[in-house]
Design a protein around this motif. Structure first.
Motif, PDB file in Angstrom:
ATOM      1  N   ALA A  25      10.066   6.362  -2.043  1.00 21.70           N
ATOM      2  CA  ALA A  25       9.800   5.114  -1.327  1.00 21.70           C
ATOM      3  C   ALA A  25       8.319   4.957  -1.067  1.00 21.70           C
ATOM      4  CB  ALA A  25      10.595   5.082  -0.012  1.00 21.70           C
ATOM      5  N   ARG A  26       7.637   6.075  -0.704  1.00 23.36           N
ATOM      6  CA  ARG A  26       6.205   6.007  -0.448  1.00 23.36           C
ATOM      7  C   ARG A  26       5.441   5.623  -1.730  1.00 23.36           C
ATOM      8  NH1 ARG A  26       3.633  11.100   2.510  1.00 23.36           N
ATOM      9  NH2 ARG A  26       5.079  10.295   4.057  1.00 23.36           N
ATOM     10  N   HIS A  28       6.612   3.928  -4.293  1.00 29.29           N
ATOM     11  CA  HIS A  28       6.876   2.523  -4.628  1.00 29.29           C
ATOM     12  C   HIS A  28       6.132   1.570  -3.702  1.00 29.29           C
ATOM     13  CE1 HIS A  28       9.606   3.150  -7.861  1.00 29.29           C
ATOM     14  NE2 HIS A  28      10.421   3.910  -7.136  1.00 29.29           N
ATOM     15  N   ARG A  29       6.012   1.938  -2.383  1.00 27.68           N
ATOM     16  CA  ARG A  29       5.262   1.091  -1.465  1.00 27.68           C
ATOM     17  C   ARG A  29       3.801   1.010  -1.863  1.00 27.68           C
ATOM     18  NH1 ARG A  29       8.404   3.651   2.564  1.00 27.68           N
ATOM     19  NH2 ARG A  29       6.643   5.028   3.055  1.00 27.68           N
ATOM     20  N   GLY A  30       3.276   2.136  -2.307  1.00 33.56           N
ATOM     21  CA  GLY A  30       1.879   2.134  -2.749  1.00 33.56           C
ATOM     22  C   GLY A  30       1.665   1.249  -3.982  1.00 33.56           C
ATOM     23  N   MET A  31       2.670   1.285  -4.865  1.00 34.16           N
ATOM     24  CA  MET A  31       2.545   0.464  -6.076  1.00 34.16           C
ATOM     25  C   MET A  31       2.785  -1.010  -5.772  1.00 34.16           C
ATOM     26  SD  MET A  31       4.522   2.882  -8.785  1.00 34.16           S
ATOM     27  CE  MET A  31       4.360   1.666 -10.042  1.00 34.16           C
ATOM     28  N   ALA A  32       3.719  -1.280  -4.850  1.00 33.75           N
ATOM     29  CA  ALA A  32       4.030  -2.679  -4.548  1.00 33.75           C
ATOM     30  C   ALA A  32       2.900  -3.349  -3.798  1.00 33.75           C
ATOM     31  CB  ALA A  32       5.313  -2.761  -3.721  1.00 33.75           C
ATOM     32  N   GLY A  33       2.054  -2.582  -3.118  1.00 31.88           N
ATOM     33  CA  GLY A  33       0.952  -3.163  -2.360  1.00 31.88           C
ATOM     34  C   GLY A  33      -0.169  -3.668  -3.244  1.00 31.88           C
ATOM     35  N   THR A  34      -0.095  -3.390  -4.550  1.00 30.05           N
ATOM     36  CA  THR A  34      -1.157  -3.815  -5.471  1.00 30.05           C
ATOM     37  C   THR A  34      -0.746  -5.108  -6.160  1.00 30.05           C
ATOM     38  OG1 THR A  34      -1.732  -1.529  -5.868  1.00 30.05           O
ATOM     39  CG2 THR A  34      -2.566  -3.147  -7.443  1.00 30.05           C
ATOM     40  N   THR A  35      -1.548  -6.145  -6.039  1.00 30.64           N
ATOM     41  CA  THR A  35      -1.255  -7.456  -6.652  1.00 30.64           C
ATOM     42  C   THR A  35      -2.024  -7.584  -7.946  1.00 30.64           C
ATOM     43  OG1 THR A  35      -0.934  -8.425  -4.490  1.00 30.64           O
ATOM     44  CG2 THR A  35      -1.324  -9.955  -6.342  1.00 30.64           C
ATOM     45  N   VAL A  36      -1.289  -7.820  -9.016  1.00 30.43           N
ATOM     46  CA  VAL A  36      -1.912  -7.970 -10.339  1.00 30.43           C
ATOM     47  C   VAL A  36      -2.138  -9.442 -10.595  1.00 30.43           C
ATOM     48  CG1 VAL A  36      -1.701  -7.520 -12.788  1.00 30.43           C
ATOM     49  CG2 VAL A  36      -0.750  -5.893 -11.139  1.00 30.43           C
ATOM     50  N   ARG A  37      -3.380  -9.861 -10.569  1.00 31.57           N
ATOM     51  CA  ARG A  37      -3.721 -11.260 -10.853  1.00 31.57           C
ATOM     52  C   ARG A  37      -4.223 -11.428 -12.275  1.00 31.57           C
ATOM     53  NH1 ARG A  37      -6.832 -13.235  -5.313  1.00 31.57           N
ATOM     54  NH2 ARG A  37      -5.068 -12.840  -3.881  1.00 31.57           N
ATOM     55  N   ARG A  38      -5.087 -10.570 -12.708  1.00 36.41           N
ATOM     56  CA  ARG A  38      -5.590 -10.614 -14.075  1.00 36.41           C
ATOM     57  C   ARG A  38      -5.940  -9.213 -14.485  1.00 36.41           C
ATOM     58  NH1 ARG A  38      -9.288 -13.053 -10.751  1.00 36.41           N
ATOM     59  NH2 ARG A  38     -11.297 -11.966 -10.470  1.00 36.41           N
ATOM     60  N   SER A  54      -0.922  11.422  -6.674  1.00 36.02           N
ATOM     61  CA  SER A  54      -1.516  12.722  -6.333  1.00 36.02           C
ATOM     62  C   SER A  54      -0.923  13.259  -5.054  1.00 36.02           C
ATOM     63  CB  SER A  54      -3.042  12.555  -6.198  1.00 36.02           C
ATOM     64  OG  SER A  54      -3.592  12.107  -7.410  1.00 36.02           O
ATOM     65  N   ALA A  55      -0.696  12.387  -4.070  1.00 34.36           N
ATOM     66  CA  ALA A  55      -0.083  12.842  -2.807  1.00 34.36           C
ATOM     67  C   ALA A  55       1.309  13.384  -3.036  1.00 34.36           C
ATOM     68  CB  ALA A  55      -0.043  11.674  -1.813  1.00 34.36           C
ATOM     69  N   ALA A  56       2.066  12.650  -3.874  1.00 34.52           N
ATOM     70  CA  ALA A  56       3.430  13.137  -4.145  1.00 34.52           C
ATOM     71  C   ALA A  56       3.401  14.465  -4.860  1.00 34.52           C
ATOM     72  CB  ALA A  56       4.181  12.096  -4.962  1.00 34.52           C
ATOM     73  N   ALA A  57       2.447  14.579  -5.792  1.00 34.13           N
ATOM     74  CA  ALA A  57       2.350  15.852  -6.527  1.00 34.13           C
ATOM     75  C   ALA A  57       1.963  16.989  -5.600  1.00 34.13           C
ATOM     76  CB  ALA A  57       1.320  15.695  -7.650  1.00 34.13           C
ATOM     77  N   GLY A  58       1.073  16.685  -4.603  1.00 33.10           N
ATOM     78  CA  GLY A  58       0.675  17.729  -3.644  1.00 33.10           C
ATOM     79  C   GLY A  58       1.844  18.184  -2.813  1.00 33.10           C
ATOM     80  N   ILE A  59       2.662  17.248  -2.360  1.00 30.24           N
ATOM     81  CA  ILE A  59       3.830  17.607  -1.546  1.00 30.24           C
ATOM     82  C   ILE A  59       4.765  18.479  -2.352  1.00 30.24           C
ATOM     83  CG2 ILE A  59       5.849  16.696  -0.361  1.00 30.24           C
ATOM     84  CD1 ILE A  59       4.151  14.237   0.336  1.00 30.24           C
TER      85      ILE A  59
END
Length: 258
Positions: A25-26, A28-38, A54-59
């Motif tokens: 979930a973390r 996906h939230r990080g990816m969803a927060g990025t808006t692709v305009r161009r 990287s954070a997930a890999a560290g955990i």
């Protein structure tokens, strides 16, 4: 001291239960927060995705280390699929695509050729032309040779002439050069000229003003050299313009070959 730290780490590892759902979930939230305009925006959003990954890999690494220290079998690794962006279609047309037909030029405008000028047809050989009191006949002198010739015009009138012009044209068939001319009437009564005129040699007699020719037969002859061989006189011609007491008259004709 070291044994105490190792014991605590093992206890913490045994007590730790990784929450895979929270980790995903973390991410996906990080990816969803990025808006692709161009496309440039996509490039700027990648650092966030990389940090989240990287954070997930560290955990996962810490959890794996702790489990390894406790001697327990680590949980199955979770594979994260990062979506990729597709390249925008190129605006350059494919070389295999349809090619517009070449522009068709205007056809050259049609031109109408002017008819070439030609010598006026002469009267058939041996033709005797008459007009009122006048008559004329042209012939090649029988004493002509393969190098020299004489064309003779015999002209007759039944009435006196107050004006007269006689013109003989000898076509330039090759090597034609004037050598002389003569007439049966008095030489003082005529103005005589000879000249090269384009494709012919022209002989001309003109009755002087105030002179009169009696009703009689007149002869006008022209002489010339020519290229060796039998010369064709079919394009030679004569013109007679005369004035009598009853008006003006004109004769035209050619020269016959003996």
């Amino acid at each position: 001291m070291n044994e105490e730290i190792g014991r605590r780490l093992r206890e913490a590892a045994e007590a730790h239960q990784p929450d895979h759902d929270r980790m995903l979930a973390r991410v996906h939230r990080g990816m969803a927060g990025t808006t692709v305009r161009r496309r440039p925006g996509i490039a700027r959003s990648w650092p966030k995705v990389v940090l989240a990954g990287s954070a997930a890999a560290g955990i996962l690494a810490v959890a794996g280390f702790a489990v390894a220290g406790s001697g327990q079998t680590p949980p199955a690794a979770t594979t994260l699929t990062v979506p990729t962006t597709s390249e925008a279609p190129s605006s350059t047309p494919s070389p295999d695509g349809p090619v517009p037909p070449p522009a068709t030029g205007r056809p050259a405008p049609a031109t109408t050729a002017r008819p070439s000028s030609s010598a006026p047809p002469s009267a058939p050989g041996g033709n005797r032309v008459t007009d009122g009191p006048l008559s004329a006949q042209g012939a090649i002198d029988p004493h002509s040779t393969v190098y020299w010739a004489q064309s003779t015009l015999t002209f007759g009138t039944t009435r006196p002439l107050t004006a007269l012009v006689v013109e003989v044209r000898i076509t330039q068939t090759g090597g034609v050069q004037r050598t002389g001319q003569w007439q049966t009437g008095p030489a003082d009564d005529f103005t005589v000229t000879t000249q090269d005129s384009g494709d012919a040699v022209v002989y001309r007699w003109e009755l002087k003003p105030g002179r009169t020719l009696p009703a009689a037969e007149q002869v006008f002859a022209v002489q010339y050299n020519h290229a060796a061989g039998a010369r064709q006189a079919g394009l030679d011609s004569y013109l007679v313009q005369a004035t009598t007491t009853d008006g003006s008259h004109t004769l035209r004709g050619g020269f016959t070959t003996p």
